[in-house]
Write a protein that holds these residues in place. Structure first.
Motif, mmCIF file in Angstrom:
data_model
loop_
_atom_site.group_PDB
_atom_site.id
_atom_site.type_symbol
_atom_site.label_atom_id
_atom_site.label_comp_id
_atom_site.label_asym_id
_atom_site.label_seq_id
_atom_site.Cartn_x
_atom_site.Cartn_y
_atom_site.Cartn_z
ATOM 1 N N ILE A 33 0.849 -1.188 0.000
ATOM 2 C CA ILE A 33 0.000 0.000 0.000
ATOM 3 C C ILE A 33 0.890 1.245 0.000
ATOM 4 C CG2 ILE A 33 -1.778 1.248 1.272
ATOM 5 C CD1 ILE A 33 -2.368 -1.619 2.533
ATOM 6 N N THR B 181 -0.360 4.729 -0.482
ATOM 7 C CA THR B 181 -1.062 5.834 0.176
ATOM 8 C C THR B 181 -2.437 5.359 0.585
ATOM 9 O OG1 THR B 181 0.077 7.441 -1.235
ATOM 10 C CG2 THR B 181 -1.901 8.207 -0.098
ATOM 11 N N ARG B 182 -2.885 5.800 1.740
ATOM 12 C CA ARG B 182 -4.261 5.515 2.122
ATOM 13 C C ARG B 182 -4.979 6.833 2.402
ATOM 14 N NH1 ARG B 182 -2.824 2.238 7.670
ATOM 15 N NH2 ARG B 182 -1.195 1.469 6.304
ATOM 16 N N VAL C 88 -1.067 9.251 5.109
ATOM 17 C CA VAL C 88 -2.530 9.266 5.151
ATOM 18 C C VAL C 88 -3.059 10.657 4.820
ATOM 19 C CG1 VAL C 88 -4.561 9.045 6.649
ATOM 20 C CG2 VAL C 88 -2.724 7.349 6.776
ATOM 21 N N PHE D 44 -6.751 5.710 -7.715
ATOM 22 C CA PHE D 44 -6.895 5.002 -6.443
ATOM 23 C C PHE D 44 -7.849 3.816 -6.613
ATOM 24 C CE2 PHE D 44 -5.008 8.728 -4.814
ATOM 25 C CZ PHE D 44 -4.739 8.592 -3.457
ATOM 26 N N TYR E 97 -12.745 1.930 -1.963
ATOM 27 C CA TYR E 97 -13.489 0.971 -1.149
ATOM 28 C C TYR E 97 -14.542 1.720 -0.351
ATOM 29 C CZ TYR E 97 -9.509 -1.970 -2.297
ATOM 30 O OH TYR E 97 -8.546 -2.678 -2.971
ATOM 31 N N PHE F 16 -4.962 -5.433 -0.488
ATOM 32 C CA PHE F 16 -4.899 -4.019 -0.846
ATOM 33 C C PHE F 16 -3.534 -3.700 -1.453
ATOM 34 C CE2 PHE F 16 -7.856 -4.342 2.750
ATOM 35 C CZ PHE F 16 -8.962 -3.680 2.249
ATOM 36 N N LYS G 266 -2.583 2.795 -4.122
ATOM 37 C CA LYS G 266 -3.290 3.881 -3.459
ATOM 38 C C LYS G 266 -4.717 3.451 -3.170
ATOM 39 C CE LYS G 266 -0.615 7.413 -5.900
ATOM 40 N NZ LYS G 266 -0.694 8.582 -6.820
ATOM 41 N N CYS G 267 -5.134 3.604 -1.923
ATOM 42 C CA CYS G 267 -6.463 3.142 -1.502
ATOM 43 C C CYS G 267 -7.251 4.275 -0.869
ATOM 44 C CB CYS G 267 -6.333 2.001 -0.490
ATOM 45 S SG CYS G 267 -5.494 0.533 -1.128
ATOM 46 N N PHE H 70 -10.873 4.987 1.208
ATOM 47 C CA PHE H 70 -11.963 4.366 1.953
ATOM 48 C C PHE H 70 -13.033 5.419 2.211
ATOM 49 C CE2 PHE H 70 -8.067 2.128 2.789
ATOM 50 C CZ PHE H 70 -8.423 0.793 2.655
ATOM 51 N N ASN I 152 -7.093 1.095 9.581
ATOM 52 C CA ASN I 152 -5.657 1.352 9.731
ATOM 53 C C ASN I 152 -4.944 0.149 10.337
ATOM 54 O OD1 ASN I 152 -4.993 3.892 8.654
ATOM 55 N ND2 ASN I 152 -5.744 4.973 10.455
ATOM 56 N N LEU J 38 -4.657 -2.690 7.716
ATOM 57 C CA LEU J 38 -3.651 -2.389 6.696
ATOM 58 C C LEU J 38 -2.245 -2.482 7.273
ATOM 59 C CD1 LEU J 38 -5.277 0.584 4.752
ATOM 60 C CD2 LEU J 38 -5.370 -1.847 4.241
#
Length: 199
Positions: free
Chosen positions: A2, A4-5, A51, A124, A127, A141, A144-145, A147, A188, A191
């Motif tokens: 992963i 970036t979230r 983040v 991205f 989700y 995952f 880039k994700c 949420f 968090n 992940l």
């Protein structure tokens, strides 16, 4: 892995003008949004630099407005609700247009609705957190994700329809119904756990 979230929280009634710091629940439940920011960004004695948090404010008197908090550039924020709320209040006093305007280091505001925000996440994997979603532990995952989740009111049907056109997966946390900030903490954790176990 992963890279970036990001979290997008929809504040259905969150006010779009400066509010009183001694009544955050009365400001369209800004208190919930502050707790979501804290859960997304803060770890013990540090900030998650990878983040970003986005807030979509849909309350009166001047919706919509969007706020962006970038962990990599953030300064002067501490985990408590009042401090976070003070920085959000400062942002809402700034005149806005469609472009992001920095109101303090790492915090930006613009006049963007859901459609404009989603366009910023074209690269991205998106989700959507919903109680009936697929167990988060079953999903791999990568990259880039983003949420997306709602505040205490959830996500309204018309907005959900827009979101579902872009999502990769509807995910859930198979337990009792949780508050938004708790869902962010668990995302968090999951992940982080996947990253650590993959090493």
């Amino acid at each position: 892995m992963i890279d970036t979230r990001a979290f997008l929280i929809i504040g259905n009634k969150a006010v779009t003008s400066p509010f009183k710091l001694n009544n955050l629940p009365g400001a369209g439940r800004v208190d919930i949004l502050c707790r979501c920011i804290s859960s997304a960004l803060f770890i013990s004695h540090n900030i998650r630099r990878d983040v970003e948090v986005y807030l979509l404010l849909l309350g009166e008197p001047d919706p919509p407005k969007a706020l962006k908090i970038c962990g990599a550039k953030l300064r002067y924020m501490s985990p408590d609700e009042r401090n976070i709320a003070g920085l959000l209040r400062k942002s809402l006093s700034v005149k806005v247009d469609k472009d992001w305007k920095e109101t303090s280091p790492g915090i930006y505001i613009s006049r963007k609705g859901l459609d404009e925000l989603l366009k910023e996440f074209e690269d991205f994997s998106i989700y959507y957190l919903r109680e009936d979603g697929r167990d988060i532990r079953e999903i791999e995952f990568y990259g880039k994700c983003l949420f997306i989740l709602g505040d205490h009111m959830g996500v309204k049907k018309e907005m959900e329809e827009k979101i579902l056109g872009d999502v990769k997966e509807i995910i859930g946390i198979p337990t009792l119904s949780l508050q938004a900030e708790h869902c962010i903490t668990i995302v968090n954790y999951e992940l982080d756990r996947k990253i650590i176990l993959s090493k």
